[in-house]
Design a protein around this motif. Structure first.
Motif, PDB file in Angstrom:
ATOM      1  N   ASP A 197       0.846  -1.186   0.000  1.00 11.39           N
ATOM      2  CA  ASP A 197       0.000   0.000   0.000  1.00 11.39           C
ATOM      3  C   ASP A 197       0.884   1.239   0.000  1.00 11.39           C
ATOM      4  O   ASP A 197       1.160   1.826   1.038  1.00 11.39           O
ATOM      5  CB  ASP A 197      -0.925  -0.025   1.226  1.00 11.39           C
ATOM      6  N   ARG A 198       1.336   1.629  -1.182  1.00 10.91           N
ATOM      7  CA  ARG A 198       2.214   2.781  -1.309  1.00 10.91           C
ATOM      8  C   ARG A 198       1.665   3.745  -2.349  1.00 10.91           C
ATOM      9  O   ARG A 198       0.985   3.338  -3.289  1.00 10.91           O
ATOM     10  CB  ARG A 198       3.625   2.351  -1.715  1.00 10.91           C
ATOM     11  N   PRO A 199       1.952   5.025  -2.208  1.00  3.74           N
ATOM     12  CA  PRO A 199       1.503   5.985  -3.222  1.00  3.74           C
ATOM     13  C   PRO A 199       2.234   5.760  -4.542  1.00  3.74           C
ATOM     14  O   PRO A 199       3.319   5.171  -4.570  1.00  3.74           O
ATOM     15  CB  PRO A 199       1.863   7.337  -2.608  1.00  3.74           C
ATOM     16  N   GLU A 200       1.626   6.222  -5.614  1.00  5.10           N
ATOM     17  CA  GLU A 200       2.222   6.082  -6.949  1.00  5.10           C
ATOM     18  C   GLU A 200       3.243   7.207  -7.144  1.00  5.10           C
ATOM     19  O   GLU A 200       2.911   8.296  -7.594  1.00  5.10           O
ATOM     20  CB  GLU A 200       1.137   6.132  -8.023  1.00  5.10           C
ATOM     21  N   LEU A 201       4.494   6.911  -6.799  1.00  2.00           N
ATOM     22  CA  LEU A 201       5.549   7.915  -6.872  1.00  2.00           C
ATOM     23  C   LEU A 201       6.545   7.593  -7.983  1.00  2.00           C
ATOM     24  O   LEU A 201       6.769   6.431  -8.308  1.00  2.00           O
ATOM     25  CB  LEU A 201       6.293   7.993  -5.545  1.00  2.00           C
ATOM     26  N   VAL A 202       7.132   8.643  -8.524  1.00  7.49           N
ATOM     27  CA  VAL A 202       8.216   8.524  -9.500  1.00  7.49           C
ATOM     28  C   VAL A 202       9.407   9.289  -8.946  1.00  7.49           C
ATOM     29  O   VAL A 202       9.308  10.467  -8.613  1.00  7.49           O
ATOM     30  CB  VAL A 202       7.797   9.082 -10.872  1.00  7.49           C
ATOM     31  N   ARG A 203      10.539   8.604  -8.849  1.00 14.28           N
ATOM     32  CA  ARG A 203      11.730   9.191  -8.236  1.00 14.28           C
ATOM     33  C   ARG A 203      12.660   9.791  -9.276  1.00 14.28           C
ATOM     34  O   ARG A 203      13.005   9.141 -10.267  1.00 14.28           O
ATOM     35  CB  ARG A 203      12.477   8.122  -7.433  1.00 14.28           C
ATOM     36  N   LEU A 204      13.070  11.031  -9.023  1.00 13.12           N
ATOM     37  CA  LEU A 204      14.114  11.691  -9.795  1.00 13.12           C
ATOM     38  C   LEU A 204      15.344  11.755  -8.896  1.00 13.12           C
ATOM     39  O   LEU A 204      15.482  12.657  -8.066  1.00 13.12           O
ATOM     40  CB  LEU A 204      13.682  13.108 -10.202  1.00 13.12           C
ATOM     41  N   ALA A 205      16.232  10.775  -9.021  1.00 13.05           N
ATOM     42  CA  ALA A 205      17.394  10.667  -8.126  1.00 13.05           C
ATOM     43  C   ALA A 205      18.592  11.373  -8.757  1.00 13.05           C
ATOM     44  O   ALA A 205      19.017  11.038  -9.867  1.00 13.05           O
ATOM     45  CB  ALA A 205      17.718   9.198  -7.867  1.00 13.05           C
ATOM     46  N   LEU A 206      19.156  12.324  -8.029  1.00 10.81           N
ATOM     47  CA  LEU A 206      20.263  13.119  -8.547  1.00 10.81           C
ATOM     48  C   LEU A 206      21.602  12.470  -8.220  1.00 10.81           C
ATOM     49  O   LEU A 206      21.936  12.287  -7.043  1.00 10.81           O
ATOM     50  CB  LEU A 206      20.232  14.519  -7.940  1.00 10.81           C
ATOM     51  N   PRO A 207      22.390  12.126  -9.234  1.00  9.88           N
ATOM     52  CA  PRO A 207      23.764  11.672  -8.977  1.00  9.88           C
ATOM     53  C   PRO A 207      24.554  12.770  -8.272  1.00  9.88           C
ATOM     54  O   PRO A 207      24.301  13.961  -8.458  1.00  9.88           O
ATOM     55  CB  PRO A 207      24.313  11.399 -10.383  1.00  9.88           C
ATOM     56  N   ARG A 208      25.509  12.385  -7.468  1.00  9.98           N
ATOM     57  CA  ARG A 208      26.288  13.347  -6.688  1.00  9.98           C
ATOM     58  C   ARG A 208      27.319  14.072  -7.555  1.00  9.98           C
ATOM     59  O   ARG A 208      28.067  13.449  -8.284  1.00  9.98           O
ATOM     60  CB  ARG A 208      26.988  12.624  -5.519  1.00  9.98           C
ATOM     61  N   ARG A 209      27.331  15.381  -7.453  1.00  9.52           N
ATOM     62  CA  ARG A 209      28.353  16.230  -8.077  1.00  9.52           C
ATOM     63  C   ARG A 209      28.436  16.034  -9.587  1.00  9.52           C
ATOM     64  O   ARG A 209      29.523  16.107 -10.168  1.00  9.52           O
ATOM     65  CB  ARG A 209      29.739  15.952  -7.438  1.00  9.52           C
ATOM     66  N   THR A 210      27.293  15.820 -10.230  1.00 14.02           N
ATOM     67  CA  THR A 210      27.324  15.460 -11.647  1.00 14.02           C
ATOM     68  C   THR A 210      26.623  16.475 -12.546  1.00 14.02           C
ATOM     69  O   THR A 210      27.206  16.950 -13.518  1.00 14.02           O
ATOM     70  CB  THR A 210      26.683  14.064 -11.845  1.00 14.02           C
ATOM     71  N   TYR A 211      25.384  16.797 -12.266  1.00 14.63           N
ATOM     72  CA  TYR A 211      24.604  17.669 -13.156  1.00 14.63           C
ATOM     73  C   TYR A 211      24.666  19.131 -12.715  1.00 14.63           C
ATOM     74  O   TYR A 211      24.958  19.446 -11.556  1.00 14.63           O
ATOM     75  CB  TYR A 211      23.159  17.186 -13.231  1.00 14.63           C
TER      76      TYR A 211
END
Length: 446
Positions: free
Chosen positions: A386-400
């Motif tokens: 039972d979890r919400p419908e989430l989409v993760r935008l994970a940021l790489p470290r020191r990259t972008y």
């Protein structure tokens, strides 16, 4: 605020829309099946995708590749003790290798394993040992709109209820994940960690901390827990981990390396058991599936991870992305976590019914619109929960950089504008292990 100078760069390109359409169809509408060169901005994960410092690159050249007793292992061992406070450590090739080593030692058939919220490989390793993974998040953890400083905390009453229902002897350990990745990267307070430790002692079981983002968690503690307002991130991290009997770590996160992981424990007897399992599955206990050069880079990365200026910049970039998305009207999970911004797919693509994986529909559309690769963390990745419908935008470290953040925001806003035309999806092929289906399953539009 810390900033960085580029000493090496690589080029990237946004594939034309037609190429993206062809690529995602060929991938079975699963972004894990895409070639990296088909992606413009890759926010699939922050695990092993970050940029190492010049000091870490220099450390690579010091790598001692001796099979047993290398000096690189000694450097790594010293860093773990200095930063995290654990004397006994066994390296592994990455986090799931460390999970296999520790959880395969601790858990057995019929056990019940409480966690503030199990992530995908953790849940799979617990299930693979024959145990039952049970999520015990606090009440508001799964509400994207609820306020709260520590929505990643463990619900202690949930653990007590499990002990009452199944018997305390059925619980081999309490696991605490910091930050709580499945609850949108929300932090866990030191107070909650203390209480979890006390409960574990009451049940006579170890408290295991999944510490892959322990430094980011310490940053939030500094900002939100009054007791630690004047403490450094390094001091907070040591304090919080002092309540753990063992840690399992993917060093590809707050170790700031491209590969690696480890198990650290306090009990000498458990240490001996873990070492023997590591020899069987990972390699000898002073390299554990890692090259000496990577152990050297990890030793440096652990120390860099708890520098206040580094963590402030790291979490600040994630917050900046969240603020920009929010300003553009894109619905996100609030408050923003440390390593990622989580989009609320149910609000972004409301026409897609729950049975047709709205989170995965949003993931596909982000790629189609702007070549941005994200990951679904809802009903597709976690079936039967039972979890919400989430989409993760994970940021790489020191990259972008800022222009990449702007492009992500523009892409999400474009998806929002065309949300009425976004189709749902159904699975057409999946592996037998349901807990890991999102890594390789194929889908098609409904």
């Amino acid at each position: 605020m810390r900033s960085y100078l580029s000493k090496m760069v690589s080029s990237t390109r946004l594939p034309p829309r037609e190429e993206r359409e062809t690529a995602i169809e060929a991938a079975g509408y699963n972004v894990f099946n895409l070639d990296a060169e088909a992606v413009y901005i890759d926010l699939l994960t922050d695990s092993g995708t970050g940029t190492m410092s010049d000091e870490q690159w220099a450390a690579l050249f010091r790598g001692d590749e001796a099979y047993a007793g290398s000096s690189s292992f000694s450097a790594f061992e010293d860093a773990v003790e200095s930063v995290m406070g654990f004397e006994h450590v066994v390296p592994a090739h990455q986090g799931r290798g460390a999970e296999n080593v520790l959880y395969g030692t601790l858990f057995e058939d019929g056990d019940v394993v409480p966690n503030n919220t199990h992530f995908d490989t953790t849940r799979a390793h617990v299930a693979n040992a024959g145990a039952n993974p049970v999520d015990c998040p606090v009440e508001d953890a799964m509400d994207p709109d609820a306020p709260g400083d520590f929505k990643g905390n463990l619900d202690l009453d949930c653990v007590r209820a499990l002990a009452d229902e199944h018997g305390a002897e059925s619980i081999p350990a309490i696991v605490l994940t910091i930050t709580n990745n499945s609850a949108a990267g929300q932090p866990v307070s030191v107070e909650n960690t203390r209480e979890a430790s006390a409960l574990a002692e009451e049940l006579d079981v170890p408290l295991v901390v999944d510490a892959c983002r322990f430094a980011e968690n310490a940053h939030f503690v500094k900002q939100r827990e009054a007791e630690f307002a004047n403490a450094s991130v390094a001091e907070i991290a040591r304090e919080q981990l002092s309540y753990a009997d063992a840690v399992v770590m993917s060093a590809k996160k707050d170790g700031i390396t491209n590969i690696g992981g480890f198990v650290a424990v306090r009990d000498p007897d458990l240490f001996e058991q873990v070492k023997q399992r590591a020899i069987l599955y990972e390699g000898f206990t002073t390299y554990g599936g890692m090259a000496g050069r990577d152990l050297e880079a990890l030793a440096v990365g652990l120390r860099e991870a708890v520098e206040d200026e580094y963590v402030t910049q790291r979490v600040g970039q994630t917050q900046a992305l969240g603020d920009a998305l929010d300003a553009a009207g894109v619905p996100i999970y609030q408050p923003v976590g440390g390593h990622a911004v989580y989009l609320d797919a149910e609000k972004m693509v409301p026409e897609v019914p729950a049975s047709q994986f709205p989170g995965q529909a949003l993931v596909v559309e982000l790629y189609r619109q702007g070549g941005v690769r994200a990951v679904e963390l809802g009903s597709f990745a976690f079936p039967g929960t039972d979890r919400p419908e989430l989409v993760r935008l994970a940021l790489p470290r020191r990259t972008y950089h800022r222009e990449h953040i702007d492009h992500v925001v523009e892409t999400a806003a474009a998806v929002l504008e065309t949300a009425d035309s976004v189709p749902g999806y159904e699975i057409v092929a999946e592996p037998p292990n349901e807990e890991l289906r999102h890594f390789s399953a194929e889908l098609k539009p409904v």
